[in-house]
Design a protein around this motif. Structure first.
Motif, PDB file in Angstrom:
ATOM      1  N   ARG A 102       6.251 -32.272  73.854  1.00 22.79           N
ATOM      2  CA  ARG A 102       6.391 -32.241  75.370  1.00 22.79           C
ATOM      3  C   ARG A 102       6.988 -30.848  75.887  1.00 22.79           C
ATOM      4  O   ARG A 102       6.377 -30.736  76.921  1.00 22.79           O
ATOM      5  CB  ARG A 102       7.749 -33.116  75.211  1.00 22.79           C
ATOM      6  CG  ARG A 102       8.250 -33.496  76.790  1.00 22.79           C
ATOM      7  CD  ARG A 102       9.664 -33.464  76.865  1.00 22.79           C
ATOM      8  NE  ARG A 102      10.540 -32.202  76.833  1.00 22.79           N
ATOM      9  CZ  ARG A 102      10.543 -31.376  77.692  1.00 22.79           C
ATOM     10  NH1 ARG A 102       9.887 -31.761  78.972  1.00 22.79           N
ATOM     11  NH2 ARG A 102      10.889 -30.179  77.334  1.00 22.79           N
ATOM     12  N   SER A 103       7.555 -29.914  75.213  1.00 25.97           N
ATOM     13  CA  SER A 103       7.780 -28.814  75.805  1.00 25.97           C
ATOM     14  C   SER A 103       6.603 -27.798  75.994  1.00 25.97           C
ATOM     15  O   SER A 103       6.590 -27.282  77.120  1.00 25.97           O
ATOM     16  CB  SER A 103       8.841 -27.945  74.851  1.00 25.97           C
ATOM     17  OG  SER A 103       9.344 -26.815  75.163  1.00 25.97           O
ATOM     18  N   ALA A 114       3.440 -34.816  79.570  1.00 29.37           N
ATOM     19  CA  ALA A 114       4.877 -34.316  79.067  1.00 29.37           C
ATOM     20  C   ALA A 114       5.957 -35.156  79.624  1.00 29.37           C
ATOM     21  O   ALA A 114       7.045 -35.658  78.745  1.00 29.37           O
ATOM     22  CB  ALA A 114       5.205 -33.015  79.525  1.00 29.37           C
ATOM     23  N   TYR A 115       5.948 -35.674  80.691  1.00 32.03           N
ATOM     24  CA  TYR A 115       6.918 -36.688  81.058  1.00 32.03           C
ATOM     25  C   TYR A 115       6.925 -37.867  80.438  1.00 32.03           C
ATOM     26  O   TYR A 115       7.863 -38.429  80.048  1.00 32.03           O
ATOM     27  CB  TYR A 115       6.592 -36.924  82.731  1.00 32.03           C
ATOM     28  CG  TYR A 115       7.231 -35.836  83.843  1.00 32.03           C
ATOM     29  CD1 TYR A 115       8.310 -35.748  83.746  1.00 32.03           C
ATOM     30  CD2 TYR A 115       6.458 -35.620  84.675  1.00 32.03           C
ATOM     31  CE1 TYR A 115       8.971 -34.739  84.368  1.00 32.03           C
ATOM     32  CE2 TYR A 115       6.817 -34.651  85.765  1.00 32.03           C
ATOM     33  CZ  TYR A 115       8.189 -33.840  85.506  1.00 32.03           C
ATOM     34  OH  TYR A 115       8.619 -33.073  86.451  1.00 32.03           O
ATOM     35  N   GLU A 116       5.653 -38.482  80.229  1.00 28.27           N
ATOM     36  CA  GLU A 116       5.539 -39.497  79.544  1.00 28.27           C
ATOM     37  C   GLU A 116       5.935 -39.569  77.838  1.00 28.27           C
ATOM     38  O   GLU A 116       7.014 -40.605  77.397  1.00 28.27           O
ATOM     39  CB  GLU A 116       4.213 -40.096  79.201  1.00 28.27           C
ATOM     40  CG  GLU A 116       3.390 -40.512  80.403  1.00 28.27           C
ATOM     41  CD  GLU A 116       1.864 -40.527  80.330  1.00 28.27           C
ATOM     42  OE1 GLU A 116       1.415 -40.904  79.055  1.00 28.27           O
ATOM     43  OE2 GLU A 116       1.037 -40.977  81.257  1.00 28.27           O
ATOM     44  N   ILE A 117       6.095 -38.397  77.304  1.00 29.45           N
ATOM     45  CA  ILE A 117       6.403 -38.048  75.961  1.00 29.45           C
ATOM     46  C   ILE A 117       8.240 -37.905  76.113  1.00 29.45           C
ATOM     47  O   ILE A 117       8.775 -38.527  75.332  1.00 29.45           O
ATOM     48  CB  ILE A 117       5.764 -36.864  75.442  1.00 29.45           C
ATOM     49  CG1 ILE A 117       4.167 -37.206  75.207  1.00 29.45           C
ATOM     50  CG2 ILE A 117       6.674 -36.462  74.253  1.00 29.45           C
ATOM     51  CD1 ILE A 117       3.607 -35.702  74.697  1.00 29.45           C
ATOM     52  N   SER A 120       9.619 -41.437  76.816  1.00 27.00           N
ATOM     53  CA  SER A 120       9.518 -42.304  75.602  1.00 27.00           C
ATOM     54  C   SER A 120      10.314 -41.841  74.479  1.00 27.00           C
ATOM     55  O   SER A 120      11.281 -42.701  73.724  1.00 27.00           O
ATOM     56  CB  SER A 120       8.012 -42.106  74.723  1.00 27.00           C
ATOM     57  OG  SER A 120       7.953 -42.778  73.661  1.00 27.00           O
ATOM     58  N   ILE A 121      10.831 -40.471  74.332  1.00 32.84           N
ATOM     59  CA  ILE A 121      11.839 -40.018  73.519  1.00 32.84           C
ATOM     60  C   ILE A 121      13.019 -40.489  73.887  1.00 32.84           C
ATOM     61  O   ILE A 121      13.951 -40.696  72.985  1.00 32.84           O
ATOM     62  CB  ILE A 121      11.839 -38.366  73.363  1.00 32.84           C
ATOM     63  CG1 ILE A 121      10.611 -37.886  72.730  1.00 32.84           C
ATOM     64  CG2 ILE A 121      12.892 -37.779  72.532  1.00 32.84           C
ATOM     65  CD1 ILE A 121      10.452 -36.384  72.726  1.00 32.84           C
ATOM     66  N   ARG A 126      18.416 -42.609  69.341  1.00 32.06           N
ATOM     67  CA  ARG A 126      19.567 -43.316  69.330  1.00 32.06           C
ATOM     68  C   ARG A 126      20.586 -42.391  69.291  1.00 32.06           C
ATOM     69  O   ARG A 126      21.886 -43.090  69.225  1.00 32.06           O
ATOM     70  CB  ARG A 126      19.448 -44.218  67.852  1.00 32.06           C
ATOM     71  CG  ARG A 126      18.309 -45.229  68.033  1.00 32.06           C
ATOM     72  CD  ARG A 126      18.878 -46.493  68.849  1.00 32.06           C
ATOM     73  NE  ARG A 126      17.610 -47.261  69.232  1.00 32.06           N
ATOM     74  CZ  ARG A 126      17.000 -47.272  70.234  1.00 32.06           C
ATOM     75  NH1 ARG A 126      16.977 -46.542  71.019  1.00 32.06           N
ATOM     76  NH2 ARG A 126      15.887 -48.248  70.388  1.00 32.06           N
ATOM     77  N   GLN A 127      20.566 -41.408  68.855  1.00 27.92           N
ATOM     78  CA  GLN A 127      21.598 -40.280  69.164  1.00 27.92           C
ATOM     79  C   GLN A 127      22.134 -39.951  70.264  1.00 27.92           C
ATOM     80  O   GLN A 127      21.241 -39.302  71.181  1.00 27.92           O
ATOM     81  CB  GLN A 127      21.119 -38.966  68.172  1.00 27.92           C
ATOM     82  CG  GLN A 127      21.174 -39.300  66.858  1.00 27.92           C
ATOM     83  CD  GLN A 127      22.698 -39.585  65.863  1.00 27.92           C
ATOM     84  OE1 GLN A 127      23.629 -39.186  66.396  1.00 27.92           O
ATOM     85  NE2 GLN A 127      22.253 -40.513  64.933  1.00 27.92           N
ATOM     86  N   PRO A 128      23.285 -40.274  70.856  1.00 28.90           N
ATOM     87  CA  PRO A 128      23.627 -40.122  72.096  1.00 28.90           C
ATOM     88  C   PRO A 128      23.559 -38.392  72.723  1.00 28.90           C
ATOM     89  O   PRO A 128      22.970 -38.342  73.723  1.00 28.90           O
ATOM     90  CB  PRO A 128      25.057 -40.485  72.369  1.00 28.90           C
ATOM     91  CG  PRO A 128      25.381 -41.590  71.230  1.00 28.90           C
ATOM     92  CD  PRO A 128      24.426 -40.896  69.876  1.00 28.90           C
TER      93      PRO A 128
END
Length: 993
Positions: A102-103, A114-117, A120-121, A126-128
């Motif tokens: 993405r970077s 990159a926005y899509e990835i 999606s992340i 799950r880690q705040p």
């Protein structure tokens, strides 16, 4: 999601990646640069890593380790295709691969993916804290793409996560990472505010980031080495951003303090200069903005040296950026041949690479360099193309469009295309100077003012060809010349006026909206311009078109805001955007025994106008030019600022004084004959000299009192420009105040010191000056020098001013107990309180017997100020700043600055004095009595007391005539015959009654 790369690569490559981390925050953000220089053995080693097959039967942890090695190798080799292939395989087994991909993609034309990835992340994470970090990374891209509503939404979501996270019960690494995420939030929020045109909010968020990262550094021992490096890297990024925003806001002194602090801290980190290329580049940008081109060039060269030493080749984008800074500094310092050579060197280097970028054109600098090397044909080709681009992308009335069109006019004139040149000049100047100019009143840098002056001077030369026979050209020439007299002080004055205006009911809301729109326009302009210079197309045409549409929308809004200000607050509007008057308007304000002289020194000649009350106008083009005049004035100053030498003072430079008179004034001797008052408009180096000391004829006598001084024959008033004087004349119709005087003197600068009541010195040897505490070579000051500020508590006290202000109070029949504020009581707050109560507005004479300070004399001082008594109250400033002055309510015939002086070789002090003067005029003063050099106390007291005695005695006497009589009386005393004693004061403003 940083990668520990030190296990996989050589020391040379490690230095490169450390540089990338420090400069950009992520090595993946430097994809546009060509690969670093590697020896053949290193290339083969990295290629073998990249080509090696990954055993799919091994554990994922082993596969991930090999993907990391491949990523490092591909990045170092600059093999984008192999890099992308590896990252896509990596992300199938590990989320970290998706973060890196993405970077990488966000810095290419494939940002949509990159926005899509990234999104999606965010959904999967799950880690705040990790989720918040990715939201901030994506929000940062949205800010860059001007998708501000989407950025705001993600910023809000990230803020909610950060606030909800518990601060207790966390490991050291968890605590550190949460703090680092808060820093990332404030940095992104600062960029968001900057893009939105809210500079104050951008600075606030950047300062909060600084506060957080400073604390982070202080507790870095709680975590691992990788996090410590990340924290120090974020410190560097934070300080760079803060300095960048401060520079954009015109807060140059603040930016310098930020960079000085950053440098000292980075040295404590143990960083060597190999990690400071971008830092030195930022310093170069700051000094170019302030006109300190010698330092700007030095830091640009330092940055280039580092770029090359770490292995980035000549022709790389990083190297090109150092050359762009070098070009700017060379142009700013008039090194035209060197600048042309550097452009040629840069062009040759780029031609050998595959770099596709128009950033190397740098048309606003290159065009100026071509013109000053008389390459008019080449300049025309470059500028005509850039003008069309500016009109299409920024608009036909944009200040950058006006600049390029003005340059094109110079190129046309250089090819004898006078008719076409005049058309372009008229269009450019209209967009520079008219009240409808929507983007001309932005934060101007020193170079921009130089470029604009270059256009105005060349337009003046074209108009002067026909001024004798074409009345319209003559009138336009005069107005253009008056704009040349509106020097860089206008920027500081406008900025202070805007800050002061936000307290005025009815005006405040309009100003805030107008400023936000102005700042957003500046940001959009920079971004659209940057897209044209991008080496890869990072945005879709749709996004750029949206930005252009927003630019037009903002310009429409600003036009309405400015119309509201002009209609509802005309005096304020004239202050921030002065309009040059015509000959007729000036003549209408003159009396029959007055003559208005406007003197405009230029690069090749000096233009002088004389206007009398009947409307007669005489124009003279003197062969003496600005550089020669400046040299003569500096020679004269060396024989004037000598009061402390007493009987050992050198003889006055009569010859130089007569050369100036002969060239600039003597052609108007017939017009001066019979006149009693000269009103002289001038600026620049001429603001350093009181014209009273000019000699009308050659003189070689031993007795200075017998010299043919101009002041013997006529009184003199100084004005910065015609528009300012005209405003004062109109204000002069206001009924005068009835109460005599109020004065502040001998302030106690150190609040902890015991105030001693000291009588004024009886000796004639006491000289008032703050100059000894100010560097005599201001150009030597830079961010690597820790101690360059005036020590406020050590400012010289001024006990001898007590007798002076008390004597003036006696002459004017003022009440010394109520109207003379001395010592520890002479505070900034007492001045403001006097204004708010109405007391200040009832006084005819207002006296400040204290030192004047310049922008940069104290940390975070961005404007001229008067030094008042120090206080121990928290948050209380001892400085009466230009901003404060604009908020005062005066109705004064005189404001006296009896211990300030404009001593200084670089012109900063003269600009500061001019700014303070116009501030006091706006506040309600008709004139100012100011000193040009450090004064001797006894003669200074004689001058001021005799001036006010004469003024009180004769109710018809002009202020300028009262000062003239005091000068003549003082020079009659043999010990005060030298002009260092009788000529330090000048009357600035309206010298009538």
């Amino acid at each position: 999601m940083a990668i520990n790369i030190s296990r996989y690569i050589s020391k040379a490559v490690l230095i490169f990646f450390a540089f990338i981390f420090v400069t950009f925050g992520s090595w993946a953000q430097f994809d546009d640069a060509p690969p670093i220089k590697l020896d053949q053995a290193e290339v083969q080693r990295l290629r073998s890593i990249l080509d090696a097959e990954i055993d799919q039967t091994q554990l994922n942890i082993k596969k991930i380790e090999q993907h990391k090695q491949k990523e490092i190798a591909a990045a170092a080799l600059g093999d984008f295709a192999a890099r992308e292939k590896n990252l896509r395989q990596w992300m199938q087994i590990d989320q970290e691969g998706a973060w890196v991909l993405r970077s990488v993609l966000s810095n290419t034309e494939r940002r949509a993916e990159a926005y899509e990835i990234g999104l999606s992340i965010i959904q999967k994470e799950r880690q705040p804290v990790a989720s918040a970090r990715m939201k901030l990374f994506v929000a940062s891209d949205y800010v860059e793409d001007n998708e501000l509503s989407k950025a705001a939404e993600l910023l809000s979501q990230a803020e909610g996560v950060i606030k909800a996270m518990p601060r207790s019960g966390r490991t050291g690494e968890q605590t550190f990472l949460l703090l680092d995420t808060e820093i990332l939030f404030y940095l992104t929020k600062s960029r968001y505010a900057l893009k939105s045109g809210k500079l104050a909010d951008a600075i606030t968020s950047a300062k909060l980031a600084k506060e957080k990262v400073t604390y982070l550094i202080s507790i870095e021992g709680i975590t691992n080495d990788r996090h410590r490096f990340m924290g120090r890297n974020n410190y560097s990024r934070t300080m760079h951003l803060l300095a960048y925003v401060q520079t954009n806001a015109g807060l140059y002194s603040d930016a310098e303090v930020t960079l000085r602090e950053a440098y000292l801290t980075m040295k404590k980190f143990g960083w060597n200069e190999n990690l400071m290329a971008e830092f030195f580049g930022t310093v170069s940008d700051l000094y170019s903005a302030t006109g300190q081109y010698k330092d700007a060039l030095d830091f640009a060269k330092r940055s280039e040296k580092i770029i090359l030493e770490i292995g980035l080749p000549v022709g790389s984008m990083a190297w090109i950026k150092t050359q762009l800074r070098t070009n700017l500094a060379l142009a700013g310092s008039d090194q035209w041949k060197a600048a042309l050579d550097n452009f040629n060197k840069m062009d040759a280097a780029v031609s050998k690479t595959e770099l596709k970028s128009s950033i190397v054109l740098q048309p606003n600098i290159r065009g100026l360099v071509y013109l000053n090397n008389r390459m008019y044909s080449e300049a025309s080709t470059l500028l005509a193309s850039d003008l069309e681009w500016n009109k299409t992308n920024l608009g036909p009335k944009h200040h950058q469009t006006a600049l390029i069109e003005g340059f094109l006019a110079v190129a046309n004139a250089g090819q004898s295309q006078d008719k076409l040149a005049k058309q372009h000049y008229e269009s450019a100047v209209q967009n520079f100077t008219s009240p409808e100019a929507l983007t001309g009143d932005f934060n101007e840098t020193a170079l921009y003012r130089k470029q604009k002056r270059f256009i105005f001077q060349n337009y003046s030369k074209l108009l002067a060809k026909n001024a004798a026979t074409n009345p319209q050209d003559a009138e336009t020439l005069f107005k253009i010349a008056d704009q040349l007299n509106t020097s860089s002080v206008q920027q500081a004055l406008a900025e202070a006026a805007i800050r002061s205006g936000v307290t005025i009911p009815g005006l405040a809301d309009i100003i805030r909206k107008e400023q936000d729109a102005k700042n957003e326009i500046a940001t959009l302009t920079s971004y659209i311009r940057g897209q044209d210079g991008a080496e890869s197309v990072k945005q879709t045409p749709q996004v750029i078109n949206q930005m252009r549409a927003r630019l037009k929308e903002l310009e429409s809004q600003r036009k309405e805001f400015k119309a509201q200000i002009q209609k509802g607050f005309p005096e304020y509007f004239q202050l921030i955007q002065p309009k040059s008057p015509s000959h007729t308007e000036i003549a209408q304000q003159l009396k029959s025994d007055e003559l208005f002289l406007s003197i405009i020194p230029m690069d090749e000649q000096t233009y002088v106008w004389a206007i009398d009350a009947k409307g007669n106008v005489k124009f003279h083009s003197a062969s003496i030019a600005e550089k020669e005049i400046s040299g003569l004035i500096n020679k004269i100053r060396k024989t004037l600022d000598v009061a402390e030498l007493g009987s050992k003072a050198p003889n006055f430079d009569y010859a130089s004084a007569n050369v100036i008179y002969k060239n600039l004034f003597a052609p108007f001797d017939s017009e001066i004959l019979g006149k009693k008052h000269l009103v002289i408009s001038s600026s620049g180096s001429m603001a350093k000299l009181p014209f009273a000391v000019l000699t009308r004829n050659p003189y070689a006598g031993a007795d200075p009192s017998k010299a043919p001084w101009l002041i013997r024959d006529v009184a003199v008033s100084h004005v910065p420009n015609a528009s300012g004087w005209l405003s004062l004349k109109r204000f002069g119709k206001t009924p005068h105040s009835t109460e005599p005087m109020i004065a502040w003197g001998d302030p106690t600068f150190d609040p902890k010191a015991v105030q001693q009541q000291v009588a004024a010195a009886t000796s004639g040897s006491v000289v008032r000056s703050s100059g000894a505490l100010r560097s005599s070579d201001l150009s030597a000051k830079n961010v690597l020098d820790p101690d360059t500020f005036v020590n406020y508590n050590r400012l010289p006290t001024l006990p001898e001013t007590r007798d002076e202000v008390l004597e003036i109070a006696k002459i004017l029949s003022a009440n010394p107990k109520e109207d003379v504020i001395l010592g520890s009581l002479a505070t900034r707050q007492s001045v403001i309180k006097s204004s708010l109560s109405g007391q200040l507005g009832r006084k005819q004479v207002v006296v400040f017997a204290t030192h004047g300070l310049l922008a940069g004399d104290l940390p975070n001082l961005n404007q001229p100020a008067l030094a008042m008594a120090g206080t121990t109250g928290p948050g209380e400033s001892p400085l009466l700043t230009l901003e404060d002055v604009l908020g005062l309510k005066l109705n004064a015939d005189w404001v006296v600055l009896s211990a300030c002086n404009t001593a200084g070789a670089d012109g900063r002090a003269e600009e500061a004095l001019s700014g303070l003067a116009r501030g006091f005029f706006y506040a309600g003063s008709r004139s100012m009595l100011v000193t040009h050099w450090s004064v001797e106390s006894e003669s200074a007291m004689l001058l001021t007391t005799q001036t006010f005695a004469a003024y009180k005695k004769d109710p018809e006497l002009r202020r300028s005539e009262a000062l003239r009589q005091a000068m003549i009386e003082t020079m009659k005393l043999q010990r005060f015959a030298h002009p260092t004693y009788w000529a330090p004061y000048a009357l600035v403003g309206e010298g009538g009654r």
